[in-house]
Structures are given as C-alpha cells and as structure tokens.
Design a protein around this motif. Structure first.
Motif, PDB file in Angstrom:
ATOM      1  N   LEU A 107     -16.774  11.525 -24.832  1.00  0.00           N
ATOM      2  CA  LEU A 107     -16.544  11.413 -23.324  1.00  0.00           C
ATOM      3  C   LEU A 107     -16.004   9.806 -23.251  1.00  0.00           C
ATOM      4  O   LEU A 107     -15.266   9.721 -22.288  1.00  0.00           O
ATOM      5  CB  LEU A 107     -17.822  11.599 -22.756  1.00  0.00           C
ATOM      6  N   ALA A 108     -16.548   9.070 -23.866  1.00  0.00           N
ATOM      7  CA  ALA A 108     -16.407   7.442 -23.650  1.00  0.00           C
ATOM      8  C   ALA A 108     -14.715   7.390 -23.909  1.00  0.00           C
ATOM      9  O   ALA A 108     -14.207   6.192 -23.608  1.00  0.00           O
ATOM     10  CB  ALA A 108     -16.914   6.574 -24.792  1.00  0.00           C
ATOM     11  N   GLU A 109     -14.025   8.410 -24.669  1.00  0.00           N
ATOM     12  CA  GLU A 109     -12.256   8.265 -24.852  1.00  0.00           C
ATOM     13  C   GLU A 109     -11.810   8.769 -23.784  1.00  0.00           C
ATOM     14  O   GLU A 109     -10.549   8.993 -23.898  1.00  0.00           O
ATOM     15  CB  GLU A 109     -12.338   8.715 -26.315  1.00  0.00           C
ATOM     16  N   ALA A 110     -12.362   9.687 -23.016  1.00  0.00           N
ATOM     17  CA  ALA A 110     -11.644  10.494 -22.049  1.00  0.00           C
ATOM     18  C   ALA A 110     -11.120   9.622 -20.863  1.00  0.00           C
ATOM     19  O   ALA A 110     -11.598   8.792 -20.260  1.00  0.00           O
ATOM     20  CB  ALA A 110     -12.732  11.453 -21.374  1.00  0.00           C
ATOM     21  N   ALA A 111      -9.915  10.183 -20.769  1.00  0.00           N
ATOM     22  CA  ALA A 111      -9.043   9.466 -19.265  1.00  0.00           C
ATOM     23  C   ALA A 111      -9.269  10.506 -18.136  1.00  0.00           C
ATOM     24  O   ALA A 111      -9.181  11.884 -18.322  1.00  0.00           O
ATOM     25  CB  ALA A 111      -7.627   9.503 -19.745  1.00  0.00           C
ATOM     26  N   ILE A 112      -9.854  10.166 -17.217  1.00  0.00           N
ATOM     27  CA  ILE A 112     -10.226  11.005 -16.039  1.00  0.00           C
ATOM     28  C   ILE A 112      -9.603  10.853 -14.846  1.00  0.00           C
ATOM     29  O   ILE A 112      -8.822   9.691 -14.502  1.00  0.00           O
ATOM     30  CB  ILE A 112     -11.846  10.678 -15.672  1.00  0.00           C
ATOM     31  N   ALA A 113      -9.329  11.748 -13.981  1.00  0.00           N
ATOM     32  CA  ALA A 113      -8.436  11.618 -12.785  1.00  0.00           C
ATOM     33  C   ALA A 113      -9.114  12.399 -11.731  1.00  0.00           C
ATOM     34  O   ALA A 113      -9.706  13.306 -11.890  1.00  0.00           O
ATOM     35  CB  ALA A 113      -7.149  12.353 -13.226  1.00  0.00           C
ATOM     36  N   THR A 114      -8.824  11.902 -10.331  1.00  0.00           N
ATOM     37  CA  THR A 114      -9.374  12.850  -9.157  1.00  0.00           C
ATOM     38  C   THR A 114      -8.343  12.419  -8.217  1.00  0.00           C
ATOM     39  O   THR A 114      -7.623  11.384  -8.369  1.00  0.00           O
ATOM     40  CB  THR A 114     -10.899  12.344  -8.930  1.00  0.00           C
ATOM     41  N   THR A 115      -8.208  13.228  -7.077  1.00  0.00           N
ATOM     42  CA  THR A 115      -7.403  12.934  -6.021  1.00  0.00           C
ATOM     43  C   THR A 115      -7.576  11.587  -5.293  1.00  0.00           C
ATOM     44  O   THR A 115      -6.810  10.804  -4.808  1.00  0.00           O
ATOM     45  CB  THR A 115      -7.114  14.075  -5.189  1.00  0.00           C
ATOM     46  N   GLY A 116      -8.996  11.371  -5.109  1.00  0.00           N
ATOM     47  CA  GLY A 116      -9.213  10.152  -4.669  1.00  0.00           C
ATOM     48  C   GLY A 116     -10.492   9.967  -3.878  1.00  0.00           C
ATOM     49  O   GLY A 116     -11.474  11.234  -3.631  1.00  0.00           O
ATOM     50  N   PRO A 117     -11.445   8.953  -4.019  1.00  0.00           N
ATOM     51  CA  PRO A 117     -12.709   8.984  -3.562  1.00  0.00           C
ATOM     52  C   PRO A 117     -13.289   9.100  -2.195  1.00  0.00           C
ATOM     53  O   PRO A 117     -14.288   9.887  -2.024  1.00  0.00           O
ATOM     54  CB  PRO A 117     -12.763   7.353  -4.049  1.00  0.00           C
ATOM     55  N   HIS A 118     -12.295   9.180  -1.321  1.00  0.00           N
ATOM     56  CA  HIS A 118     -12.515   9.685   0.037  1.00  0.00           C
ATOM     57  C   HIS A 118     -12.863  11.212   0.109  1.00  0.00           C
ATOM     58  O   HIS A 118     -13.232  11.476   1.207  1.00  0.00           O
ATOM     59  CB  HIS A 118     -11.485   9.107   0.975  1.00  0.00           C
ATOM     60  N   TYR A 119     -12.479  11.840  -0.905  1.00  0.00           N
ATOM     61  CA  TYR A 119     -12.505  13.474  -0.658  1.00  0.00           C
ATOM     62  C   TYR A 119     -14.041  13.695  -1.001  1.00  0.00           C
ATOM     63  O   TYR A 119     -14.243  14.835  -1.106  1.00  0.00           O
ATOM     64  CB  TYR A 119     -11.393  14.057  -1.708  1.00  0.00           C
ATOM     65  N   PHE A 120     -14.800  13.002  -1.638  1.00  0.00           N
ATOM     66  CA  PHE A 120     -16.278  13.323  -1.953  1.00  0.00           C
ATOM     67  C   PHE A 120     -17.016  12.826  -0.659  1.00  0.00           C
ATOM     68  O   PHE A 120     -16.954  11.772  -0.082  1.00  0.00           O
ATOM     69  CB  PHE A 120     -16.451  12.267  -3.231  1.00  0.00           C
TER      70      PHE A 120
END
Length: 259
Positions: free
Chosen positions: A146-159
């Motif tokens: 997991l420490a090598e994973a590139a993570i993505a999300t649309t944006g923090p304001h959607y949480f």
C-alpha cells in the motif's frame, strides 16, 4: 453471458453522446441544478440522444440517467447513463470527463463504457471478457504494498467531514506525494490502463459508478464499497477501485482507521 448486440449498441450510444457533446466543449455556459452542481446543454443533449436510441431499439429495458431520471422497463435490465461524468471539468475546458454507459442486470453491472469524446478514448468492459481500450486489451498493474500505491480522488470537498477523515487515513498509508486530485471517471480509466493503483470516493450515485465496474474488473482490478463488498444497485455510494486485488484488505483496514 453473450452480449454482442448490447456491446454494439453501447458503442452507438457513446458515438451519439460524443456527437452531441463535442460542439459544446469550451463553448458552453452552465446552469445550477437543485443540488448546486453544474449542468450544461451538452449533458442534456447527450442523454437525450442516448435515450432516443434506447427507446427505439430496447423499449423493454429500463433507463436510469443522471439528467432525466428513471424510465421503468419490463425486461429486468436497465441502461445506466451519465452523459458527462465530470461536468465541472468539462465547464473548465479540461478533457478529463467521460460519458458513462452501463447495462445492469439483476442489480449488477455486466457491461460498461467510459468514453472520452474529445481525446477519442474509449474503454469497454464486459463481464467475463478483457477490457478493451480503443480495441486493444489493457491490464491494471501490480502493487506490492500500500505504501507504493498512487491514489486518486475527484476532490476533498466531495467527502463529508467523517468520510474525509477516513479517506485521509487511507491516503496517509499510500505514496501520497503522488496523490491525484480531480479526474472523475477518468481516474478509473487510468487505473484500468495501469497508471494508478487506488481510487477512493464517496457519495456516488449508480450512474457515477456502474459503468466503471466492468471496465476495472475486466482489466484485472477490483471494485468494492468501503467494507470490501461488491458494488450493486443498493450500494451506499462509498466506492473503491484497486488495480491489484491483493491490496483490498489493506485498503479496507486503512479506511477503517481503527474504528
């Protein structure tokens, strides 16, 4: 499940949506819907074009669309449409949005299309078949930790504040210096093509995620909710995509952040 006719239909739907969208790209204003999210003439025109084809060719199938709601069918199947997933990016002139088309049978997606009509990129996923990108098979990449994973999300304001706390707990355990913000459905396409490792989002509706499942899973990845359970029509909208299914338990544990 033999879906040759449905695959051909999905391509025609994507072609029709793209033809409706392209004249508006970097040329259109927008309105606000009741939930304050933007909507454009391109959103409406693309969904109307797809619905017209489905009404003519698949009148017994239901339709679930972001802009024009639910049309009940009698076949037990539904076409799920998001004409422009990523309208905010579309309005900003960014070609990272996509048209999402899914066929859902008994509550589970069996066919999915992610179409980027400006870049002319199309991913097609079908249950039991390899995902195709512009006609060529693609695969997710392995991720040893997991420490090598590139993570993505649309944006923090959607949480929400609560969900944001859990997302940041997960992000902290990834290679967060490579975190990607923005991208909507395009992030899942990049994961399917082996360029990202994890996508994590919440508050998604069925038209946001149904098309993504066959694309990601046909490329060797996995999609699930935040508990690690498969996504279905009744899912809560907490969505995970992983390129390497071996990391699912790690991601779920990190999201729980000790709770």
């Amino acid at each position: 499940m033999k879906l040759d006719a449905e695959i051909a239909l999905a391509h025609r739907l994507a072609d029709a949506a793209g033809a409706a969208i392209r004249p508006h790209f970097r040329a259109a204003g927008f309105e606000r819907k009741g939930d304050k999210t933007p909507v454009t003439a391109a959103d409406r025109a693309a969904e109307q074009a797809m619905r017209a084809i489905l009404a003519a060719e698949m009148p017994a199938d239901g339709v679930i669309g972001e802009e024009f709601g639910v049309a009940e069918g009698t076949s037990g199947r539904s076409w799920v449409l998001d004409p422009i997933d990523g309208t905010t990016g579309f309005v900003a002139g960014r070609p990272l949005f996509g048209t999402l088309i899914a066929l859902v049978v008994d509550g589970f997606p069996v066919l999915g299309v992610i179409d980027q009509p400006i870049l002319k990129e199309r991913w097609v996923g079908v249950i039991g078949q390899p995902t195709l990108f512009n006609g060529q098979a693609v695969r997710t990449r392995s991720c040893a930790a997991l420490a090598e994973a590139a993570i993505a999300t649309t944006g923090p304001h959607y949480f929400s504040d609560h969900d944001g706390e859990h997302f940041m707990a997960l992000a902290a355990q990834t290679d967060h210096k490579r975190m990607v913000m923005g991208g909507d459905c395009y992030n899942y396409a990049m994961l399917a093509s082996g360029h990202l490792d994890v996508v994590c989002e919440s508050n998604l509706k069925i038209y946001d995620w149904a098309a993504l499942v066959p694309v990601v899973e046909g490329a060797g990845g996995v999609m699930a909710d935040w508990h690690g359970d498969p996504l279905c029509q009744g899912s809560s909208g907490h969505v995970l995509a992983l390129g390497d299914a071996a990391r699912l338990d790690d991601v779920v544990e990190a999201l729980a952040c000790g709770h």
